[in-house]
Enzyme design. Sequence first.
Site, mmCIF file in Angstrom:
data_model
loop_
_atom_site.group_PDB
_atom_site.id
_atom_site.type_symbol
_atom_site.label_atom_id
_atom_site.label_comp_id
_atom_site.label_asym_id
_atom_site.label_seq_id
_atom_site.Cartn_x
_atom_site.Cartn_y
_atom_site.Cartn_z
ATOM 1 N N CYS A 48 0.827 -1.207 0.000
ATOM 2 C CA CYS A 48 0.000 0.000 0.000
ATOM 3 C C CYS A 48 0.866 1.263 0.000
ATOM 4 O O CYS A 48 1.478 1.577 -1.007
ATOM 5 C CB CYS A 48 -0.985 -0.020 1.162
ATOM 6 N N HIS A 108 -3.651 -5.070 0.423
ATOM 7 C CA HIS A 108 -3.110 -5.578 1.695
ATOM 8 C C HIS A 108 -3.173 -7.103 1.726
ATOM 9 O O HIS A 108 -4.251 -7.675 1.935
ATOM 10 C CB HIS A 108 -3.905 -5.010 2.876
ATOM 11 N N GLU A 149 -2.039 -8.964 4.032
ATOM 12 C CA GLU A 149 -2.059 -9.450 5.417
ATOM 13 C C GLU A 149 -3.449 -9.559 6.020
ATOM 14 O O GLU A 149 -3.627 -10.199 7.066
ATOM 15 C CB GLU A 149 -1.191 -8.531 6.306
ATOM 16 N N SER A 192 0.977 -13.777 38.188
ATOM 17 C CA SER A 192 -0.374 -13.229 38.245
ATOM 18 C C SER A 192 -1.436 -14.320 38.111
ATOM 19 O O SER A 192 -2.613 -14.077 38.362
ATOM 20 C CB SER A 192 -0.571 -12.212 37.114
ATOM 21 N N GLY A 193 -1.020 -15.499 37.678
ATOM 22 C CA GLY A 193 -1.977 -16.549 37.350
ATOM 23 C C GLY A 193 -2.333 -16.548 35.881
ATOM 24 O O GLY A 193 -3.008 -17.461 35.403
ATOM 25 N N GLY A 194 -1.886 -15.534 35.140
ATOM 26 C CA GLY A 194 -2.192 -15.418 33.720
ATOM 27 C C GLY A 194 -1.202 -16.173 32.846
ATOM 28 O O GLY A 194 -0.205 -16.737 33.313
ATOM 29 N N VAL A 195 -1.469 -16.144 31.544
ATOM 30 C CA VAL A 195 -0.674 -16.911 30.590
ATOM 31 C C VAL A 195 0.761 -16.402 30.512
ATOM 32 O O VAL A 195 1.716 -17.187 30.572
ATOM 33 C CB VAL A 195 -1.328 -16.855 29.189
ATOM 34 N N ASP A 196 0.945 -15.089 30.391
ATOM 35 C CA ASP A 196 2.274 -14.536 30.140
ATOM 36 C C ASP A 196 3.244 -14.842 31.278
ATOM 37 O O ASP A 196 4.355 -15.337 31.051
ATOM 38 C CB ASP A 196 2.193 -13.027 29.916
ATOM 39 N N SER A 197 2.840 -14.530 32.511
ATOM 40 C CA SER A 197 3.758 -14.748 33.625
ATOM 41 C C SER A 197 3.999 -16.235 33.853
ATOM 42 O O SER A 197 5.087 -16.646 34.258
ATOM 43 C CB SER A 197 3.233 -14.083 34.907
#
Length: 509
Positions: A79, A167, A169, A221-226
């Site tokens: 583009c 585009h 993508e 934290s209990g989350g995915v990332d940590s």
Amino acid sequence: MNEKIYILDFGSQYTQLIARKVRENNVYCEIYPFSHYPEPDETVKGVILSGSPFSVRDEHAPIPELEGIKGKYPLLGICYGAQYLSHYFGGEVKESDSREYGRARLSFIESKHPLLKNLKPNTQVWMSHGDTINSLPPDCEIIASTDDVEVGAYALTKESTFGLQFHPEVYHTTEGKTILHNFLKDICSCAMDWTPETFVETTVNELKQKLGDDTVVLGLSGGVDSTVASILLHRAIGPRLTCIFVDNGLLRKSEFSQVLESYKELGLNVIGVDASDKFIDDLEGISDPEAKRKSIGKNFIEVFDQEAKKLENVKWLAQGTIYPDVIESVSVNGPSVTIKSHHNVGGLPDKMHLQVVEPLRLLFKDEVRRVGKALKIPSSFLKRHPFPGPGLGIRILGEINREKIRLVQEADDIYIKALHRFGLYDKIWQAGAILLPVQSVGVMGDERTYEYVVALRAVTSTDGMTADWGHLPHEVLSQISNDIINKVRGINRVVYDISSKPPATIEWE
């Protein structure tokens, strides 16, 4: 990393999507502002120029320095990128008679060209531009057109430089993945071997070298990332990683004890800290959302700091920073306006004089989950919905007290368990109950009630940057509403939020 693709960002809303599509081809890539990027070396296999909200004819149009790239590395302009390569190297870009936006079909395709091989005749593409390429530089050939756009795609004949007016993508370009695959494999000669398994192997080895015999502390934290970050570090340094999981009193029902036990089953060295009274007491009388976030963030830093100081010889602070956070900090337009302050461990490194290690800083959220799967982390962690750092503190609108926390915990528990029971939890990106600062009249039996209202929120998304409201079946919502009203004394009305992001945000505060 043995090979990579550079993506130069001109401010397009689709830049991160380009990166995601490149990585879906098992090719590692990095996004940089068009005006500031490392000098390419032998590991760079090609460069992509993104779109932009600007016109190349604007007085302040972004102008990249491509002297070390063009003609030396395969180069694909998308583009704005395609218009820039035409406009500044001998062609002409003019304002279109009408804005070309939406679906179009390639009525002409040079199917023998390596960039466009295997495309079906009349394939659908997505246009989004107000200018059009009127003429091309010397030594260029048109390799695709639509009925309305003659220069739909072009190639330089004496170097590996290409332009796409559409585009590839976005979802609406139905064979965009094929085009990017052709560019990466056949033109850039990428090995396409960047997989979750190779990321794990490479990252663990790098962490071993970087951290040596040092000790690391990480806030869970209990989350995915940590969780994924902690397991990667545990693979690398074992018991020299200490994790701290803080109960701020604003977690979901029974979450602290359940998640703490799950972490220990994963083999992590975890310290659980119940600081709920401190957090809740300090929130007394605070109703402003930002003030609540700051109070919770301040207390987290204090509690985390106190616990970390009890450990010996800690030299590193690990964080679950992911790639969108990194990109945002070096955005082509600078950091975005603050919609909401984030609750993370910002401020801790300076306060604690620790070095920072971020093992996930190269990954998007969906890639973090795939790495977690490669690490054999239980799906109960990997499929968990995102949960805000301030927890229920921003799902209780207005002032917070223990009774309100009880109400929203009970309502949320009924809601989330129902999503699991009806097989809907994994189809939703994020869900939760919000306690509204209003009460309504109701009737239970022969008695009049005047109790709180709960709003249910469920959204579908890929990365949380945009989201649509979840179209839950009416009979499921009806059952959840009945259960909440019948089982949670203090709530007599349930409503469902059908707002998308944008214009709304996922959380209400």
